[in-house]
Design an enzyme around this catalytic site. Structure first.
Site, PDB file in Angstrom:
ATOM      1  N   ARG A   5      50.128 -29.286 -20.794  1.00 15.20           N
ATOM      2  CA  ARG A   5      48.734 -28.877 -20.466  1.00 15.20           C
ATOM      3  C   ARG A   5      48.380 -29.015 -18.837  1.00 15.20           C
ATOM      4  NH1 ARG A   5      45.749 -26.157 -21.558  1.00 15.20           N
ATOM      5  NH2 ARG A   5      46.590 -26.294 -23.859  1.00 15.20           N
ATOM      6  N   LYS A  39      23.248 -20.792   8.948  1.00 12.40           N
ATOM      7  CA  LYS A  39      22.290 -20.346   7.621  1.00 12.40           C
ATOM      8  C   LYS A  39      20.930 -20.738   7.782  1.00 12.40           C
ATOM      9  CE  LYS A  39      24.395 -20.189   3.920  1.00 12.40           C
ATOM     10  NZ  LYS A  39      24.735 -19.102   2.905  1.00 12.40           N
ATOM     11  N   ASP A  62      21.553 -11.739   3.961  1.00 11.79           N
ATOM     12  CA  ASP A  62      21.299 -12.416   2.506  1.00 11.79           C
ATOM     13  C   ASP A  62      20.523 -11.927   1.859  1.00 11.79           C
ATOM     14  OD1 ASP A  62      22.269 -14.926   1.018  1.00 11.79           O
ATOM     15  OD2 ASP A  62      19.839 -15.633   1.686  1.00 11.79           O
TER      16      ASP A  62
END
Length: 281
Positions: free
Chosen positions: A101, A168, A218
């Site tokens: 897994r 930003k 953006d």
């Protein structure tokens, strides 16, 4: 593998196995399977994929059975179709089942990123635009997820906050404007290029006048992207970003931007369907 130099594969395998095995180990396998039983299995694709993380998956099996025999048929960065066998394992049954897994989870996730990334890369083929990833990654898995994006054909953007200056909208808001934010970043003399996010065409000239080395456009509509490309006229590289989908990326690339960044290739890629199938030899 071209994993980042600071990525510790041994530590990663240790932490993932500790998470899955706990303190008692695989109690089901230990209760039902003889300690000396052997296990042979193929790892098979159940959908077309870009391979990423196969060597990492193998590391889980080798950790629990150092004597495991591995026949690896494909490598990271290659494509695989439905029913393709990726590798064959032969080793201790308890160890193979205990590692299964962790190995599959990692491999399915990374190949999912590479597979989705390749779809975006193919969508902009021939335009000259380059696909970039972002910092939108699962905490703790960034080196692996960005590795998977590379396997799918993207280029890596910033790995961390300390390896690139990217101003930003919130930086701009605190500084009082694009020009002032860029001026402060240039004055800091970090030795890094200064990239700034703009969301309106009128911010472009002030950003360039202040010394911006690169612009992130953006969430601009296509007509504004075309306007920005014409206005900049090759003075600095342009990166388009924000809400990019497989349906829209081609049109965005055709505006003439140099780069397109897509957060969803790491943030939202679905795991691919891979199985470990027992063989009767």
């Amino acid at each position: 593998m071209a994993l980042p130099n600071n990525f510790d594969l041994d530590q990663f395998v240790t932490l993932v196995l500790e998470e899955d095995l706990g303190t008692g180990g695989d109690v089901t396998s230990n209760a039902t399977i003889d300690a000396n039983a052997r296990f042979t299995a193929d790892m098979n694709c159940r959908q077309p994929i870009m391979v990423a993380g196969l060597e990492i998956a193998v590391a889980f099996f080798k950790r629990l059975d150092p004597a495991v025999k591995v026949e690896q048929l494909l490598h990271d960065g290659e494509t695989a179709g439905v029913r393709t066998t990726l590798l064959r394992l032969e080793g201790n049954a308890r160890a193979m089942l205990a590692a299964e897994r962790s190995a599959l989870n990692t491999f399915q996730h990374l190949s999912g990123i590479a597979t989705l990334t390749r779809q975006y890369v193919d969508a902009i083929s021939g335009t000259g635009a380059i696909l970039l990833d972002t910092r939108k990654t699962i905490p703790g898995l960034r080196p692996l997820e960005k590795y998977a994006a590379r396997m799918g054909g993207a280029q890596n953007h910033r790995m961390r906050l300390d390896d690139g200056v990217l101003i930003k909208d919130n930086h701009v808001a605190v500084c009082g404007g694009v020009a002032e934010a860029v001026r402060r970043a240039k004055a800091a003399n970090t030795g890094l290029q200064v990239q700034v996010e703009v969301d309106r065409a009128e911010q472009i000239e002030p950003a360039l006048a202040a010394g911006a080395d690169r612009l992130l456009l953006d969430n601009m509509p296509l007509h504004v992207l075309r306007e920005a490309v014409a206005l900049v006229a090759g003075r600095v590289p342009l990166e388009a970003s924000g809400g990019v989908t497989l349906e829209t990326i081609r049109e965005i690339a055709e505006t003439g931007v140099n780069f397109i960044s897509v957060g969803r290739i790491t943030q939202s890629a679905p795991a691919v369907d891979i199985g470990l199938d027992y063989l009767t030899i």
